[in-house]
Design a protein around this motif. Structure first.
Motif, short mmCIF file in Angstrom:
data_model
loop_
_atom_site.label_atom_id
_atom_site.label_comp_id
_atom_site.label_asym_id
_atom_site.label_seq_id
_atom_site.Cartn_x
_atom_site.Cartn_y
_atom_site.Cartn_z
N ASN A 48 6.82 -25.88 3.44
CA ASN A 48 7.68 -25.09 2.57
C ASN A 48 6.96 -23.82 2.13
O ASN A 48 5.88 -23.89 1.53
CB ASN A 48 8.08 -25.91 1.33
CG ASN A 48 8.91 -25.10 0.35
OD1 ASN A 48 9.63 -24.19 0.75
ND2 ASN A 48 8.83 -25.44 -0.93
N THR A 49 7.55 -22.66 2.46
CA THR A 49 7.00 -21.39 1.95
C THR A 49 7.84 -20.85 0.80
O THR A 49 7.59 -19.75 0.32
CB THR A 49 6.93 -20.33 3.07
OG1 THR A 49 8.28 -19.97 3.46
CG2 THR A 49 6.18 -20.84 4.28
N GLY A 50 8.82 -21.62 0.36
CA GLY A 50 9.63 -21.20 -0.78
C GLY A 50 8.84 -21.07 -2.06
O GLY A 50 9.29 -20.43 -3.02
N THR A 51 7.64 -21.65 -2.08
CA THR A 51 6.76 -21.51 -3.24
C THR A 51 6.38 -20.04 -3.47
O THR A 51 6.03 -19.67 -4.59
CB THR A 51 5.49 -22.34 -3.03
OG1 THR A 51 4.92 -22.03 -1.74
CG2 THR A 51 5.80 -23.84 -3.08
N ILE A 52 6.46 -19.22 -2.42
CA ILE A 52 6.21 -17.79 -2.58
C ILE A 52 7.34 -17.15 -3.37
O ILE A 52 7.11 -16.38 -4.32
CB ILE A 52 6.07 -17.12 -1.20
CG1 ILE A 52 4.86 -17.71 -0.45
CG2 ILE A 52 5.94 -15.61 -1.33
CD1 ILE A 52 4.84 -17.34 1.02
N ILE A 53 8.57 -17.47 -3.02
CA ILE A 53 9.74 -16.96 -3.75
C ILE A 53 9.71 -17.47 -5.19
O ILE A 53 10.06 -16.74 -6.13
CB ILE A 53 11.04 -17.41 -3.06
CG1 ILE A 53 11.07 -16.97 -1.59
CG2 ILE A 53 12.26 -16.89 -3.81
CD1 ILE A 53 11.08 -15.48 -1.38
N ASP A 54 9.28 -18.73 -5.38
CA ASP A 54 9.26 -19.33 -6.71
C ASP A 54 8.12 -18.82 -7.58
O ASP A 54 8.04 -19.15 -8.76
CB ASP A 54 9.14 -20.86 -6.58
CG ASP A 54 10.27 -21.47 -5.77
OD1 ASP A 54 11.34 -20.84 -5.70
OD2 ASP A 54 10.08 -22.55 -5.19
#
Length: 559
Positions: free
Chosen positions: A508-514
């Motif tokens: 998951n790279t959504g941690t960048i958006i988060d």
């Protein structure tokens, strides 16, 4: 990243919404303050200034569209008010011979001593897996291939697919008991469906063989002679692949894709290849029983030879990684794809090989890629392949501008150029060392461009056929795509997807958006995961599910 919006490049004319924005909401980016004029879903774009029809829309520092209608500052870009448009490009007449030296390569000193456990082949390449292939040379042999699959896979312990037979049995009993349609639809199963996989272990007959894979396809005859030649080239790429120990080939005998054609393609890629190759021609052998008996004997003989190969340490420079995307969204270009770009640059700096493909999704960034080519001749070949592809699409009544899927558009990628500008970030910033046409073999370490369609399965199939031993695949909407012989690491662009479809997502790279992690931190995390996968220490989701997608590209128009 705590902002509600993001400006990707200083020259951009739009902001990306990182969360749902409401009409009247005030957003800030550096010295700019905007009032949102309409509801703007996360992943979509809002204008930075009042704009008139004909005005250029820029993202990632390049032109991605032209305005069809006026938009007020803080308004949403849609397919109604924006159309696909790109800037023209040209080839530089000279290229700096010092391009490699001038490239600002990342610091990889902490990775120099890292290794993975791979399968070393006679040609010097190193595989991340060890498979035996069973391949039809023509679609007429598909049924025989399926018969072999039934005879081999389960009893050898290589079955990977989930079984829902318990669910079916429960429904059978309910129907027999006289339940109504409504009761059937409301049924809650007592079992969840289990995998039929047999774990690797001492009970497995061939513990050093990762599986027997069957490359069923619909080619080999009919169509054009060029189709047959391309198919043989692709199959030769799989037969000589570092992840493959050998192959059993079934030929009918009369088809366009002749055995001699396949052997010529094999020789182009790996002359005097020592791996076992068994070719059986049904029209010469006779009955199905005789054909199957010979195929089974020879396949078992091949598996015994393949089992003699064991994993050994290899430097990361021996990795060949394909870069792919599918089901992209408006966050792909700012989270997952730049993470792949950083991983790509690290691998290139280590002496590894990277493949960037999907030419319809490089539309609009041609100038940058031409400028990154180490020789003008490579830039010329890239330009020729791109323009020929575009002309063929237009001649068929289509075009690159028709590439974004309904899912892409719904989640913020409203023009092909917008999609392409984000997709190209998978390739990082390193020089382009070679430009290849499908289904050529990758031969040079560094960043290679490979002409493939944007269709994710066709492109992944092609990248592996050209030598990728592992594929990094970004997705914003979710797709189960895999490959028969190369692990496909599925990288989510957003946390919502990773939580909604955890069975197919690996990273998951959504941690960048988060705002929880940086691109650099996620790139290091992904690289560590890749090394474990390449070493056989962990299976990616697509491998666990037996997701063996294989679609050869016929050189028509496929966007």
């Amino acid at each position: 990243m705590s902002q509600s919006v993001l400006k990707i490049h200083p020259n951009d004319t739009v902001l990306v919404a990182l969360k749902d924005l409401e009409p009247g909401e005030i957003v800030h980016w550096e010295d700019t303050t905007l009032t949102v004029t309409e509801a703007i879903p996360a992943k979509h774009k809002l204008t930075l200034a009042d704009s008139l029809p004909g005005g250029a829309v820029s993202m990632y520092g390049v032109r991605v569209g032209t305005l069809k209608h006026a938009i007020r500052a803080g308004g949403r870009l849609t397919t109604f008010n924006v159309q696909h448009a790109t800037d023209s490009y040209q080839i530089a007449t000279t290229t700096s011979p010092d391009l490699h030296q001038n490239w600002a390569a990342p610091d990889v000193s902490h990775l120099q001593a890292r290794t993975f456990m791979g399968y070393h082949r006679a040609d010097g390449r190193v595989g991340t897996a060890n498979y035996w292939l069973v391949i039809p040379l023509v679609f007429c042999e598909n049924r025989n291939i399926q018969v072999l699959q039934e005879a081999l896979v389960h009893d050898l312990g290589y079955a990977r697919r989930h079984s829902y037979t318990e669910h079916t049995n429960q429904l059978i009993e309910l129907v027999r008991a006289g339940k109504t349609v409504e009761q059937i639809l409301d049924t809650h199963f007592s079992a969840t469906g289990g995998s039929t996989a047999t774990p690797h272990g001492p009970q497995q007959l061939f513990p050093n063989v990762d599986g027997v894979k069957f490359l069923i396809h619909d080619g080999g005859c009919g169509g054009t002679r060029q189709d047959a030649q391309a198919l043989c080239g692709l199959l030769a790429g799989y037969i000589t692949h570092p992840n493959v120990a050998g192959a059993t080939i079934l030929s009918l005998g009369c088809q366009n894709a002749q055995v001699a054609m396949l052997q010529d393609e094999i020789a182009k890629r790996s002359p005097n290849d020592p791996r076992p190759l068994y070719i059986l021609e049904q029209q010469s052998i006779g009955t199905e029983v005789t054909l199957m008996e010979q195929a089974l004997r020879q396949t078992f003989a091949g598996l015994m030879q393949a089992n003699a190969c064991v994993r050994q340490p290899a430097p990361l420079s021996k990795l060949c990684v394909g870069l792919e995307c599918g089901g992209s969204d408006g966050f792909s270009g700012i989270s997952a794809n730049p993470v792949l770009g950083q991983v790509s640059d690290r691998l290139v700096a280590l002496g590894g090989t990277v493949i960037l493909s999907e030419f319809p999704e490089l539309c609009g960034v041609e100038q940058e890629l031409c400028d990154r080519c180490v020789q003008p001749e490579l830039a010329g070949r890239f330009q020729s392949l791109m323009r020929t592809y575009a002309q063929r699409a237009e001649a068929a009544g289509s075009g690159f501008d028709m590439n974004p899927s309904p899912g892409n558009i719904r989640d913020g990628l409203i023009t092909d150029a917008m999609k392409s500008a984000g997709a190209a970030r998978k390739g990082g910033s390193s020089p382009v060392v070679d430009v290849l046409d499908y289904p050529e073999l990758v031969r040079k370490p560094g960043l290679n461009l490979l002409c493939t369609p944007g269709n994710d399965v066709e492109s992944t199939t092609a990248e592996v056929g050209s030598g990728a031993t592992l594929v990094l695949f970004t997705t914003g909407l979710g797709t189960p795509t895999g490959n028969p012989i190369a692990p496909v690491v599925k990288v989510a662009s957003n946390t919502a997807l990773a939580n909604r479809m955890p069975d197919i997502i690996d990273i998951n790279t959504g941690t960048i958006i988060d705002g929880q992690e940086t691109i650099e931190a996620v790139a290091e995390r992904l690289l560590d995961y890749m090394i474990r996968v390449a070493s056989g220490e962990t299976d990616v989701a697509a491998v666990r599910h037996g997701q063996d997608d294989f679609i050869p590209w016929k050189r028509g128009v496929s966007l």
